[in-house]
Design a protein around this motif. Structure first.
Motif, PDB file in Angstrom:
ATOM      1  N   PRO A  16       7.233  20.762  21.432  1.00  0.00           N
ATOM      2  CA  PRO A  16       8.533  21.325  21.752  1.00  0.00           C
ATOM      3  C   PRO A  16       9.881  20.763  21.654  1.00  0.00           C
ATOM      4  N   VAL A  17      11.070  21.554  21.151  1.00  0.00           N
ATOM      5  CA  VAL A  17      12.352  20.887  20.751  1.00  0.00           C
ATOM      6  C   VAL A  17      13.372  21.727  21.373  1.00  0.00           C
ATOM      7  N   VAL A  18      14.473  20.777  22.010  1.00  0.00           N
ATOM      8  CA  VAL A  18      15.289  21.176  22.831  1.00  0.00           C
ATOM      9  C   VAL A  18      16.676  20.842  22.129  1.00  0.00           C
ATOM     10  N   VAL A  19      17.412  22.063  21.572  1.00  0.00           N
ATOM     11  CA  VAL A  19      18.599  21.614  20.681  1.00  0.00           C
ATOM     12  C   VAL A  19      19.749  21.470  21.580  1.00  0.00           C
ATOM     13  N   THR A  21      23.592  21.431  21.145  1.00  0.00           N
ATOM     14  CA  THR A  21      24.672  21.806  20.129  1.00  0.00           C
ATOM     15  C   THR A  21      26.136  21.635  20.669  1.00  0.00           C
ATOM     16  N   GLY A  22      27.008  21.149  19.843  1.00  0.00           N
ATOM     17  CA  GLY A  22      28.230  21.016  20.168  1.00  0.00           C
ATOM     18  C   GLY A  22      29.137  22.204  19.594  1.00  0.00           C
ATOM     19  N   TRP A  23      28.659  22.952  18.760  1.00  0.00           N
ATOM     20  CA  TRP A  23      29.401  23.981  17.989  1.00  0.00           C
ATOM     21  C   TRP A  23      28.816  25.472  18.132  1.00  0.00           C
ATOM     22  N   GLY A  24      29.478  26.352  18.133  1.00  0.00           N
ATOM     23  CA  GLY A  24      28.844  27.677  18.108  1.00  0.00           C
ATOM     24  C   GLY A  24      28.392  28.313  19.589  1.00  0.00           C
ATOM     25  N   GLY A  25      28.364  27.418  20.509  1.00  0.00           N
ATOM     26  CA  GLY A  25      27.912  27.791  21.902  1.00  0.00           C
ATOM     27  C   GLY A  25      26.538  28.298  22.025  1.00  0.00           C
ATOM     28  N   GLU A  26      26.574  29.477  22.692  1.00  0.00           N
ATOM     29  CA  GLU A  26      25.371  30.421  22.956  1.00  0.00           C
ATOM     30  C   GLU A  26      24.882  31.084  21.778  1.00  0.00           C
ATOM     31  N   GLU A  27      25.676  31.361  20.813  1.00  0.00           N
ATOM     32  CA  GLU A  27      25.237  32.079  19.451  1.00  0.00           C
ATOM     33  C   GLU A  27      24.302  31.110  18.820  1.00  0.00           C
ATOM     34  N   THR A  28      24.528  29.783  18.736  1.00  0.00           N
ATOM     35  CA  THR A  28      23.978  28.859  17.977  1.00  0.00           C
ATOM     36  C   THR A  28      22.666  28.602  18.597  1.00  0.00           C
ATOM     37  N   GLY A  29      22.846  28.365  19.895  1.00  0.00           N
ATOM     38  CA  GLY A  29      21.595  28.137  20.813  1.00  0.00           C
ATOM     39  C   GLY A  29      20.438  29.431  20.561  1.00  0.00           C
ATOM     40  N   LEU A  30      20.856  30.549  20.661  1.00  0.00           N
ATOM     41  CA  LEU A  30      19.939  31.613  20.406  1.00  0.00           C
ATOM     42  C   LEU A  30      19.519  31.530  19.122  1.00  0.00           C
ATOM     43  N   GLU A  31      20.263  31.128  17.982  1.00  0.00           N
ATOM     44  CA  GLU A  31      19.458  31.236  16.497  1.00  0.00           C
ATOM     45  C   GLU A  31      18.634  29.893  16.613  1.00  0.00           C
ATOM     46  N   ALA A  32      18.798  29.048  17.395  1.00  0.00           N
ATOM     47  CA  ALA A  32      17.910  28.010  17.359  1.00  0.00           C
ATOM     48  C   ALA A  32      16.601  28.250  18.176  1.00  0.00           C
ATOM     49  N   ILE A  33      16.772  29.000  19.041  1.00  0.00           N
ATOM     50  CA  ILE A  33      15.397  29.700  19.712  1.00  0.00           C
ATOM     51  C   ILE A  33      14.896  30.597  18.766  1.00  0.00           C
ATOM     52  N   MET A  34      15.761  31.327  17.949  1.00  0.00           N
ATOM     53  CA  MET A  34      14.898  32.134  16.973  1.00  0.00           C
ATOM     54  C   MET A  34      14.108  31.536  15.831  1.00  0.00           C
ATOM     55  N   ARG A  35      14.507  30.176  15.774  1.00  0.00           N
ATOM     56  CA  ARG A  35      13.994  29.342  14.557  1.00  0.00           C
ATOM     57  C   ARG A  35      12.908  28.412  15.245  1.00  0.00           C
ATOM     58  N   ALA A  37      12.990  26.599  18.341  1.00  0.00           N
ATOM     59  CA  ALA A  37      13.306  25.677  19.500  1.00  0.00           C
ATOM     60  C   ALA A  37      13.003  26.341  20.796  1.00  0.00           C
ATOM     61  N   GLN A  38      12.470  25.579  21.865  1.00  0.00           N
ATOM     62  CA  GLN A  38      12.200  26.118  23.067  1.00  0.00           C
ATOM     63  C   GLN A  38      13.353  26.459  23.934  1.00  0.00           C
ATOM     64  N   ASP A  39      14.580  25.734  23.655  1.00  0.00           N
ATOM     65  CA  ASP A  39      15.730  25.793  24.572  1.00  0.00           C
ATOM     66  C   ASP A  39      16.513  25.114  23.807  1.00  0.00           C
ATOM     67  N   TYR A  40      17.958  25.265  24.327  1.00  0.00           N
ATOM     68  CA  TYR A  40      19.022  24.781  23.849  1.00  0.00           C
ATOM     69  C   TYR A  40      20.118  24.403  24.989  1.00  0.00           C
ATOM     70  N   LEU A  41      21.041  23.375  24.690  1.00  0.00           N
ATOM     71  CA  LEU A  41      22.098  23.012  25.765  1.00  0.00           C
ATOM     72  C   LEU A  41      23.191  22.736  24.869  1.00  0.00           C
ATOM     73  N   THR A  42      24.379  23.150  25.736  1.00  0.00           N
ATOM     74  CA  THR A  42      25.458  22.870  24.860  1.00  0.00           C
ATOM     75  C   THR A  42      26.293  21.553  25.287  1.00  0.00           C
TER      76      THR A  42
END
Length: 168
Positions: A16-19, A21-35, A37-42
């Motif tokens: 499992p990968v948690v991303v 991100t420091g740029w792009g916020g929620e849009e970048t996090g959602l893209e990471a999940i589509m790729r 990732a299990q979750d993302y944090l800013t």
């Protein structure tokens, strides 16, 4: 960035990968999940409690997904996961045998059969010098690795059809 995520997913698909991100916020996090990732944090909203929660939930989601994949892999029936574009995303060993796909050749190929959820369809597989193999296919919708997909469960009913012909 995403290249790192893609490389990690390729080398260790079950981890499992948690991303973060420091740029792009929620849009970048959602893209990471589509790729994958299990979750993302800013970075701007990071705190120890959120990090612990994200890691715990990510591990649990990965465990549940691994259990689902094991059920499909070990099923006696042929099971094929087909993505929204009609391409095979996953096929268990009985599916590879039934459809005549060699090991490692199923993913990415067009499935080639209509997928109508909640209906039953009969498939025929010609065999040289032998009677056709007959299979019954049932389809349901599901989410596979974060994407909408369909699960085709295909049961070989050749022996049943032969018995029905003998009885007739």
């Amino acid at each position: 960035g995403f290249a790192t995520l893609d490389a990690v997913r390729e080398k260790a698909p079950g981890v499992p990968v948690v991303v973060l991100t420091g740029w792009g916020g929620e849009e970048t996090g959602l893209e990471a999940i589509m790729r994958g990732a299990q979750d993302y944090l800013t970075k701007d909203r990071l705190d120890p409690r959120l990090l612990r929660r994200a890691v715990t939930f990510s591990r649990e989601r990965a465990r549940i997904f691994a259990q689902m994949e094991a059920v499909i892999t070990n099923s006696a029936d042929a099971m094929v996961v087909v993505d929204a574009q009609g391409k095979v995303a996953f096929a268990n060993p009985p599916a590879c045998e039934l459809f005549g796909w060699g090991p490692g050749t199923a993913s990415g190929r067009p499935f080639g059969h209509p997928l109508q959820p909640k209906t039953s369809a009969e498939l025929r597989f010609p065999r040289e010098g032998l009677a056709d193999r007959v299979a019954e296919m049932r389809v349901t919708g599901l989410e596979w690795r974060g994407q909408p997909a369909k699960l085709a469960v295909v049961r070989d009913i050749t022996a049943l059809r032969a018995l029905e012909q003998v009885k007739a």
